[in-house]
Design a protein around this motif. Structure first.
Motif, mmCIF file in Angstrom:
data_model
loop_
_atom_site.group_PDB
_atom_site.id
_atom_site.type_symbol
_atom_site.label_atom_id
_atom_site.label_comp_id
_atom_site.label_asym_id
_atom_site.label_seq_id
_atom_site.Cartn_x
_atom_site.Cartn_y
_atom_site.Cartn_z
ATOM 1 N N SER A 1 7.555 -39.786 2.455
ATOM 2 C CA SER A 1 7.647 -41.126 1.871
ATOM 3 C C SER A 1 8.185 -40.970 0.443
ATOM 4 O O SER A 1 8.212 -39.858 -0.120
ATOM 5 C CB SER A 1 6.251 -41.758 1.802
ATOM 6 N N ARG A 2 8.563 -42.085 -0.145
ATOM 7 C CA ARG A 2 9.007 -42.108 -1.551
ATOM 8 C C ARG A 2 7.927 -41.485 -2.431
ATOM 9 O O ARG A 2 8.200 -40.697 -3.335
ATOM 10 C CB ARG A 2 9.250 -43.571 -1.946
ATOM 11 N N GLU A 3 6.654 -41.783 -2.082
ATOM 12 C CA GLU A 3 5.524 -41.278 -2.869
ATOM 13 C C GLU A 3 5.408 -39.767 -2.749
ATOM 14 O O GLU A 3 5.194 -39.052 -3.743
ATOM 15 C CB GLU A 3 4.228 -41.938 -2.372
ATOM 16 N N GLY B 1 0.430 -27.572 -3.645
ATOM 17 C CA GLY B 1 -0.415 -28.171 -4.668
ATOM 18 C C GLY B 1 -0.633 -29.663 -4.531
ATOM 19 O O GLY B 1 -1.289 -30.274 -5.377
ATOM 20 N N LEU B 2 -0.110 -30.271 -3.464
ATOM 21 C CA LEU B 2 -0.300 -31.723 -3.278
ATOM 22 C C LEU B 2 -1.653 -32.006 -2.636
ATOM 23 O O LEU B 2 -2.130 -31.269 -1.768
ATOM 24 C CB LEU B 2 0.803 -32.305 -2.393
ATOM 25 N N ARG B 3 -2.254 -33.123 -3.081
ATOM 26 C CA ARG B 3 -3.482 -33.594 -2.459
ATOM 27 C C ARG B 3 -3.157 -34.762 -1.541
ATOM 28 O O ARG B 3 -1.982 -35.103 -1.365
ATOM 29 C CB ARG B 3 -4.471 -34.004 -3.564
ATOM 30 N N HIS B 4 -4.177 -35.377 -0.958
ATOM 31 C CA HIS B 4 -3.913 -36.466 -0.025
ATOM 32 C C HIS B 4 -3.455 -37.743 -0.724
ATOM 33 O O HIS B 4 -3.758 -37.988 -1.876
ATOM 34 C CB HIS B 4 -5.172 -36.750 0.805
ATOM 35 N N SER B 5 -2.721 -38.536 0.080
ATOM 36 C CA SER B 5 -2.240 -39.840 -0.363
ATOM 37 C C SER B 5 -3.067 -40.925 0.320
ATOM 38 O O SER B 5 -3.571 -40.714 1.430
ATOM 39 C CB SER B 5 -0.769 -39.995 0.043
ATOM 40 N N ARG B 6 -3.179 -42.105 -0.310
ATOM 41 C CA ARG B 6 -3.878 -43.233 0.332
ATOM 42 C C ARG B 6 -2.888 -44.129 1.062
ATOM 43 O O ARG B 6 -3.270 -45.124 1.666
ATOM 44 C CB ARG B 6 -4.654 -44.027 -0.721
ATOM 45 N N ASN B 7 -1.609 -43.728 1.017
ATOM 46 C CA ASN B 7 -0.561 -44.545 1.639
ATOM 47 C C ASN B 7 -0.335 -44.072 3.076
ATOM 48 O O ASN B 7 0.117 -42.947 3.283
ATOM 49 C CB ASN B 7 0.725 -44.397 0.811
ATOM 50 N N PRO B 8 -0.666 -44.897 4.079
ATOM 51 C CA PRO B 8 -0.542 -44.480 5.474
ATOM 52 C C PRO B 8 0.882 -44.089 5.860
ATOM 53 O O PRO B 8 1.091 -43.416 6.858
ATOM 54 C CB PRO B 8 -0.980 -45.723 6.260
ATOM 55 N N GLU B 9 1.858 -44.487 5.053
ATOM 56 C CA GLU B 9 3.259 -44.121 5.342
ATOM 57 C C GLU B 9 3.583 -42.716 4.847
ATOM 58 O O GLU B 9 4.624 -42.178 5.172
ATOM 59 C CB GLU B 9 4.207 -45.112 4.648
ATOM 60 N N MET C 1 1.460 -37.063 3.375
ATOM 61 C CA MET C 1 0.213 -36.514 2.838
ATOM 62 C C MET C 1 -0.989 -37.430 3.053
ATOM 63 O O MET C 1 -2.047 -37.239 2.472
ATOM 64 C CB MET C 1 0.382 -36.133 1.366
ATOM 65 N N TYR C 2 -0.839 -38.416 3.908
ATOM 66 C CA TYR C 2 -1.987 -39.244 4.324
ATOM 67 C C TYR C 2 -2.876 -38.371 5.207
ATOM 68 O O TYR C 2 -2.360 -37.553 5.977
ATOM 69 C CB TYR C 2 -1.471 -40.459 5.106
ATOM 70 N N PRO C 3 -4.205 -38.440 5.067
ATOM 71 C CA PRO C 3 -5.071 -37.440 5.686
ATOM 72 C C PRO C 3 -5.186 -37.433 7.208
ATOM 73 O O PRO C 3 -5.741 -36.502 7.765
ATOM 74 C CB PRO C 3 -6.442 -37.706 5.068
ATOM 75 N N THR C 4 -4.678 -38.463 7.912
ATOM 76 C CA THR C 4 -4.851 -38.378 9.372
ATOM 77 C C THR C 4 -3.506 -38.182 10.060
ATOM 78 O O THR C 4 -2.483 -38.688 9.608
ATOM 79 C CB THR C 4 -5.502 -39.670 9.922
#
Ligand SMILES: COc1ccc(S(=O)(=O)[C@H](CC(=O)O)C(F)F)cc1
Ligand SMILES: [Zn+2]
Ligand SMILES: [Zn+2]
Length: 159
Positions: free
Chosen positions: A148-150, A123-131, A134-137
């Motif tokens: 990550s902590r996030e 159920g997780l979506r993408h994160s904007r945090n490159p670390e 769940m970052y998209p790339t």
């Protein structure tokens, strides 16, 4: 993808269907199990492997059109995809077998990609945090601690 919000049970079953020829089955099994255990540790969820056809999460290596509305695209591009929580195709995770899958640094690392996809399957979506995982790339290699902590905060907020 049609994403549910979350699973409403703590024990999820998974079944590995078609394998890739890039790796021994036993290696695929252990990489997939390790990717599930990353989320099990952070969420308190339990993942149980089964051979039954009504597993919650179906894991398969497929190419091009493969029975859902998201055909793969040959080498590179889309590496894999996963449906969000829910009945039927919910949670199902497909890997593009036109990619070169590896247990190390060659091609695409199956453990890293699977862990990312299983984040979506939970159920997780993408994160904007490159670390974040769940970052998209895709990144060739991540530190030992994949999440990550996030990522951890997000899965704990959900389960
Ligand atoms: C780190 O794990 C992944 C990163 C990027 C991908 S992807 O490039 O296949 C991505 C699919 C996805 O975000 O799951 C793209 F939109 F196709 C898959 C796993
Ligand atoms: Zn698919
Ligand atoms: Zn993703």
């Amino acid at each position: 993808h049609i994403q549910g919000t979350r699973w409403n049970k703590n024990v999820l079953t998974f079944r590995i269907g078609r394998y890739t020829r890039d790796l021994r089955r036993s290696v695929v099994d252990s990489l997939i199990e390790s990717a599930f255990s990353v989320w099990a540790r952070a969420s308190g969820l339990t993942f149980v492997r089964t051979n039954s056809h009504n597993a919650d999460i179906m894991v398969e290596f497929v190419t091009y059109a493969h029975g859902d509305f998201y055909p793969f695209d040959g080498p590179r591009g889309t590496l894999a995809h996963a449906f969000g929580p829910g009945m039927g195709t919910g949670g199902d995770t497909h890997f593009d077998d036109d990619e070169r899958w590896s247990a190390g640094a060659a091609g695409y690392n199956l453990f890293v990609v699977a862990a990312h996809e299983f984040g979506h399957a939970l159920g997780l979506r993408h994160s904007r945090n490159p670390e974040s995982l769940m970052y998209p790339t895709y990144k060739a290699f991540r530190p030992a601690n994949l999440l990550s902590r996030e990522d951890v905060d997000n899965i704990k907020a959900l389960y």
